[in-house]
Design an enzyme around this catalytic site. Structure first.
Site, PDB file in Angstrom:
ATOM      1  N   TYR A 152      29.467 -23.051  23.301  1.00  0.00           N
ATOM      2  CA  TYR A 152      30.137 -22.230  24.075  1.00  0.00           C
ATOM      3  C   TYR A 152      29.792 -20.503  24.094  1.00  0.00           C
ATOM      4  O   TYR A 152      29.110 -20.046  25.171  1.00  0.00           O
ATOM      5  CB  TYR A 152      31.539 -22.296  24.317  1.00  0.00           C
ATOM      6  CG  TYR A 152      32.055 -21.429  25.525  1.00  0.00           C
ATOM      7  CD1 TYR A 152      32.132 -22.173  26.835  1.00  0.00           C
ATOM      8  CD2 TYR A 152      33.135 -20.619  25.210  1.00  0.00           C
ATOM      9  CE1 TYR A 152      32.819 -21.517  27.931  1.00  0.00           C
ATOM     10  CE2 TYR A 152      33.730 -19.867  26.281  1.00  0.00           C
ATOM     11  CZ  TYR A 152      33.673 -20.236  27.664  1.00  0.00           C
ATOM     12  OH  TYR A 152      34.217 -19.691  28.700  1.00  0.00           O
ATOM     13  N   LYS A 156      27.114 -18.467  26.685  1.00  0.00           N
ATOM     14  CA  LYS A 156      27.776 -17.175  27.424  1.00  0.00           C
ATOM     15  C   LYS A 156      27.080 -15.843  26.671  1.00  0.00           C
ATOM     16  O   LYS A 156      26.829 -15.151  27.539  1.00  0.00           O
ATOM     17  CB  LYS A 156      29.339 -17.186  27.283  1.00  0.00           C
ATOM     18  CG  LYS A 156      30.345 -18.287  27.732  1.00  0.00           C
ATOM     19  CD  LYS A 156      29.996 -18.477  29.085  1.00  0.00           C
ATOM     20  CE  LYS A 156      31.025 -19.428  29.811  1.00  0.00           C
ATOM     21  NZ  LYS A 156      30.989 -19.544  31.307  1.00  0.00           N
TER      22      LYS A 156
HETATM   23  N1  LIG Z   1      40.043 -20.228  31.193  1.00  0.00           N
HETATM   24  C1  LIG Z   1      39.568 -19.328  30.172  1.00  0.00           C
HETATM   25  O1  LIG Z   1      40.200 -19.250  29.529  1.00  0.00           O
HETATM   26  C2  LIG Z   1      38.133 -18.815  30.667  1.00  0.00           C
HETATM   27  C3  LIG Z   1      37.898 -17.583  29.980  1.00  0.00           C
HETATM   28  C4  LIG Z   1      36.819 -17.015  29.992  1.00  0.00           C
HETATM   29  C5  LIG Z   1      35.778 -17.654  30.821  1.00  0.00           C
HETATM   30  N2  LIG Z   1      36.085 -18.425  31.621  1.00  0.00           N
HETATM   31  C6  LIG Z   1      35.080 -19.185  32.463  1.00  0.00           C
HETATM   32  O2  LIG Z   1      35.431 -19.408  33.983  1.00  0.00           O
HETATM   33  C7  LIG Z   1      34.683 -20.211  34.560  1.00  0.00           C
HETATM   34  C8  LIG Z   1      35.629 -21.228  35.340  1.00  0.00           C
HETATM   35  O3  LIG Z   1      36.579 -21.788  34.255  1.00  0.00           O
HETATM   36  P1  LIG Z   1      38.090 -22.247  34.393  1.00  0.00           P
HETATM   37  O4  LIG Z   1      38.845 -21.659  33.321  1.00  0.00           O
HETATM   38  O5  LIG Z   1      38.399 -21.781  36.010  1.00  0.00           O
HETATM   39  O6  LIG Z   1      37.785 -23.678  34.222  1.00  0.00           O
HETATM   40  P2  LIG Z   1      38.284 -25.055  35.149  1.00  0.00           P
HETATM   41  O7  LIG Z   1      38.208 -26.202  34.180  1.00  0.00           O
HETATM   42  O8  LIG Z   1      39.580 -24.697  35.440  1.00  0.00           O
HETATM   43  O9  LIG Z   1      37.381 -25.035  35.937  1.00  0.00           O
HETATM   44  C9  LIG Z   1      35.866 -25.368  36.010  1.00  0.00           C
HETATM   45  C10 LIG Z   1      35.449 -25.967  37.403  1.00  0.00           C
HETATM   46  O10 LIG Z   1      34.020 -26.153  37.295  1.00  0.00           O
HETATM   47  C11 LIG Z   1      33.628 -27.385  37.666  1.00  0.00           C
HETATM   48  N3  LIG Z   1      32.216 -27.866  36.804  1.00  0.00           N
HETATM   49  C12 LIG Z   1      32.203 -28.305  35.855  1.00  0.00           C
HETATM   50  N4  LIG Z   1      30.980 -28.781  35.641  1.00  0.00           N
HETATM   51  C13 LIG Z   1      30.576 -28.698  36.855  1.00  0.00           C
HETATM   52  C14 LIG Z   1      28.930 -29.220  37.332  1.00  0.00           C
HETATM   53  N5  LIG Z   1      27.962 -29.406  36.401  1.00  0.00           N
HETATM   54  N6  LIG Z   1      28.574 -28.687  38.590  1.00  0.00           N
HETATM   55  C15 LIG Z   1      29.639 -28.281  39.321  1.00  0.00           C
HETATM   56  N7  LIG Z   1      30.881 -28.021  39.063  1.00  0.00           N
HETATM   57  C16 LIG Z   1      31.192 -28.223  37.736  1.00  0.00           C
HETATM   58  C17 LIG Z   1      34.815 -28.394  37.614  1.00  0.00           C
HETATM   59  O11 LIG Z   1      34.880 -29.482  38.204  1.00  0.00           O
HETATM   60  C18 LIG Z   1      35.924 -27.336  37.677  1.00  0.00           C
HETATM   61  O12 LIG Z   1      36.497 -27.534  39.009  1.00  0.00           O
HETATM   62  C19 LIG Z   1      33.913 -21.091  33.359  1.00  0.00           C
HETATM   63  O13 LIG Z   1      32.589 -20.598  33.294  1.00  0.00           O
HETATM   64  C20 LIG Z   1      34.540 -20.499  31.934  1.00  0.00           C
HETATM   65  O14 LIG Z   1      33.695 -20.637  31.039  1.00  0.00           O
HETATM   66  C21 LIG Z   1      37.267 -19.161  31.420  1.00  0.00           C
END
Ligand SMILES: NC(=O)c1ccc[n+]([C@@H]2O[C@H](COP(=O)([O-])OP(=O)(O)OC[C@H]3O[C@@H](n4cnc5c(N)ncnc54)[C@H](O)[C@@H]3O)[C@@H](O)[C@H]2O)c1
Length: 270
Positions: A152, A156
């Site tokens: 990850y 990133k």
């Molecule tokens: N939650 C955290 O703490 C956090 C922190 C920093 C960055 N992020 C980033 O934010 C973004 C959103 O994450 P989140 O926390 O909302 O996660 P989440 O798991 O709630 O949502 C992720 C979404 O992406 C979709 N997804 C996964 N693989 C896919 C694919 N191949 N094609 C299309 N859709 C796909 C899933 O179905 C889901 O709806 C991500 O890039 C994550 O790395 C999250």
């Protein structure tokens, strides 16, 4: 960029940060395509905000192209493309290098290559039209590191480098790039039930002791402000700027500090 009357695609729009951003864009007057692997949930969000749902696998360039084509046919030219879908699997049992190849590939495909595929389609269109906005959701892990998440973290970091390259190369053509690097956000990705509504109106904080955790709604508002104010780097957690500064000031000291943090988080003491 002014958001009103713009057309936006949000990948990973069915849940978490993406879902909150779809709602925030709609409130600001955008027409939104909710793109996700989870079609049922994407349709639910699309119905709620009067947008369209796209069945999309962002690891597949053809799937992104088909989604853009359908959005253009049904909503109009895409002004804002948000590459938000992301995955994390954790390290394997032997540490940083030991996660299976399929996890490394999925991290690189979804957290990095999906951003490349989207830009490959959108940059020529946006350049020809004199402007557009690419929003790439990376993570604080892309500037710092996520303990126990080598694939990850690497994906990133690559996403951060790609967003910088995009902004440098295409900014003069009117392509605005917004790079978003949050720390912990209360979503399913970190094991929080995104639909838990607590009394104080925040979501999903119950039982989670991660320092500085933010709601998806707050992060979505930060992203929206970044688009509207045409900023490159959006840091919903302001402390990330301090940590990043400390890392740049003394990388060796930062690694020692992260080792201490890892030992502490594994209950090994300092
Ligand atoms: N939650 C955290 O703490 C956090 C922190 C920093 C960055 N992020 C980033 O934010 C973004 C959103 O994450 P989140 O926390 O909302 O996660 P989440 O798991 O709630 O949502 C992720 C979404 O992406 C979709 N997804 C996964 N693989 C896919 C694919 N191949 N094609 C299309 N859709 C796909 C899933 O179905 C889901 O709806 C991500 O890039 C994550 O790395 C999250």
């Amino acid at each position: 960029m002014e958001v009103r009357n713009r057309v936006a695609i949000v990948t990973g729009g069915a849940h978490g940060i993406g879902r909150a951003l779809c709602r925030a864009l709609k409130i600001e007057g955008a027409r939104v395509a909710v793109a996700d692997l989870d079609t049922d949930a994407a349709e639910k969000v699309a119905r709620e905000i009067g947008g369209i749902a796209l069945q999309m696998d962002v690891a597949d360039a053809g799937s992104i192209a088909a989604g853009v084509q359908r959005t253009e046919a049904e909503l109009g030219s895409v002004d804002i493309f948000v590459s938000n879908a992301g995955v994390a699997f954790g390290d394997g049992p032997q540490g940083a290098a030991s996660a299976p190849d399929e996890h490394w590939r999925a991290c690189l495909d979804i957290n990095l290559m999906a951003h490349v595929y989207a830009a490959r389609i959108m940059v020529p269109k946006m350049t020809q039209r004199g402007g557009g906005c690419l929003v790439n959701i990376a993570s604080a892990a892309g500037l710092l590191a996520q303990v126990g998440e080598a694939a990850y973290t690497a994906s990133k970091h690559a996403a951060v480098g790609f967003a910088e390259s995009l902004a440098i190369t295409h900014g003069d053509d009117g392509v605005q790039v917004v790079l978003v690097c949050p720390q912990a956000v209360a979503t399913r990705m970190i094991g929080v039930d995104e639909d838990t509504e607590l009394e104080d109106g925040t979501r999903g904080f119950g039982g989670n002791d991660i320092d500085g955790i933010l709601s998806a709604e707050y992060v979505a508002d930060c992203i929206l402000a970044g688009i509207q104010e045409e900023r490159f780097l959006v840091l919903p957690h302001p402390q990330v700027a301090t940590y990043f500064q400390r890392k740049a000031d003394d990388h060796d000291r930062w690694i020692s500090g992260m080792r201490r943090f890892r030992r502490k988080s594994m209950g090994e003491g300092l």
